[in-house]
Design an enzyme around this catalytic site. Structure first.
Site, short mmCIF file in Angstrom:
data_model
loop_
_atom_site.label_atom_id
_atom_site.label_comp_id
_atom_site.label_asym_id
_atom_site.label_seq_id
_atom_site.Cartn_x
_atom_site.Cartn_y
_atom_site.Cartn_z
CB THR A 197 2.88 -16.09 12.08
OG1 THR A 197 2.84 -16.10 10.62
CG2 THR A 197 4.60 -15.69 12.69
CG HIS B 293 0.55 -3.10 13.16
ND1 HIS B 293 0.83 -2.06 14.01
CD2 HIS B 293 -0.82 -2.23 12.23
CE1 HIS B 293 0.64 -0.74 13.43
NE2 HIS B 293 0.42 -1.22 12.91
CB ILE B 294 0.55 -6.94 8.71
CG1 ILE B 294 0.21 -8.37 9.31
CG2 ILE B 294 2.12 -7.14 8.75
CD1 ILE B 294 0.76 -8.98 7.98
CB ALA C 72 2.31 -0.86 -2.17
CE1 TYR D 276 3.31 -7.82 4.87
CE2 TYR D 276 4.07 -8.64 3.16
CZ TYR D 276 4.46 -8.34 4.84
OH TYR D 276 4.84 -8.84 5.46
CE LYS E 203 4.81 -5.65 6.36
NZ LYS E 203 5.10 -5.26 7.84
#
Length: 292
Positions: A220, A120-121, A185, A183, A187
């Site tokens: 996606t 999830h994100i 950071a 984002y 990961k």
């Protein structure tokens, strides 16, 4: 020198990709039959495709995502495709209570767990960093802290089953490009935490594998909507990406890179010529289309 790099590095990247995927023939769908699997972020995109692949492999599935209506449809489809069982829990992973709720459901329903797929994100734009520290903090809660919470809650069951943790990350977690600072950071944080945890499990002789998935540009809906007007590359197929993630987790690989040639090439260039890579990245964007 620049011309040599342009010729040599893609070739070496292809060789590395072949090395990383040379064991693919050892994978069998029967490896997942009857396995108890949690997939987060499963209502769309890569998570949805992983759910369908696992259903065809006759796994037991517990799916999570924010949108209940979408999850219901995915669960129905999974049952049609042959899942041994399929259920869902809806909610946002920025809720501190949701990770334990998900793992409690797995324990009460199955009595254990074989694979945890963290996918999830939170929502984040593709733009210049605005200085919004609150957004960074909230995104870190969803994209990183909830991963840690889920893995921590799952570890007792995974130790018992000698199972697997699969962490879906990004090339943005290895290479800091523009327009993705919050984002990226989150990961990078995933890479640091789970790489460290892997070492500790090995030291303690705990047979729980951790597979980190380094993904490039995948087709996606959310990714295409966010970056297609800026990035010139053609996105890789989400269906194949999802299968590679499952394969990597089942084979207990340390890392999955997809698309393998592109991701391996970029990581190699970063090691040999980081400033050259930075210039390639900057020149690959349609900067006029990036909103401030």
């Amino acid at each position: 020198m620049g011309l040599l790099l342009k010729i040599f590095i893609p070739l070496l990247g292809a060789a590395l990709a072949f090395y990383f995927y040379s064991e693919s023939e050892n994978f069998s769908e029967e490896m997942l039959r009857g396995k108890r699997v949690i997939v987060t972020g499963a209502s769309s995109g890569i998570g949805e495709q992983m759910a369908y692949h696992l259903a065809r492999m006759e796994a037991h599935l517990l799916l999570t995502a924010r949108t209940e209506a979408k999850l219901q449809k995915v669960v129905e489809r999974c049952l049609e495709l042959g899942a041994a069982s399929a259920r869902y829990i809806s909610g946002s992973m920025d809720s501190p209570s949701l990770p334990e709720q998900v793992l409690r459901e797995a324990e009460n329903t199955w009595g254990g767990l074989d694979m945890l797929i963290l996918n999830h994100i939170g929502r984040s734009g593709f733009t210049y960093f605005s200085g919004d520290v609150g957004h960074v903090r909230k995104l870190m809660e969803t994209n990183f802290v909830s991963y840690v919470a889920l893995a921590t809650a799952a570890l007792p069951m995974l130790k018992e089953s000698e199972g697997s943790i699969v962490v879906v990350s990004s090339i943005a977690g290895r290479i800091g490009g523009p327009f993705t600072a919050p984002y990226s950071a989150t990961k990078f944080a995933l890479d640091g935490f789970f790489s460290s945890l892997r070492q500790e499990l090995i030291i303690d002789k705990v047979n729980v594998s951790i597979t980190l998935c380094i993904l490039g540009y995948i087709n996606t809906e959310s990714a295409v909507r966010a970056v297609s007007h800026v990035i010139r590359d053609t996105p890789a197929p989400k269906e194949e990406c999802a299968l590679e993630i499952i394969r990597g987790g089942a084979l207990r690989r340390r890392e999955v890179r997809y698309p393998p040639r592109a991701v391996s090439s970029m990581l190699l260039i970063r090691s040999l010529a980081p400033e050259f890579l930075d210039s390639i990245i900057r020149s690959s964007y349609r900067l006029e289309n990036v909103r401030r």
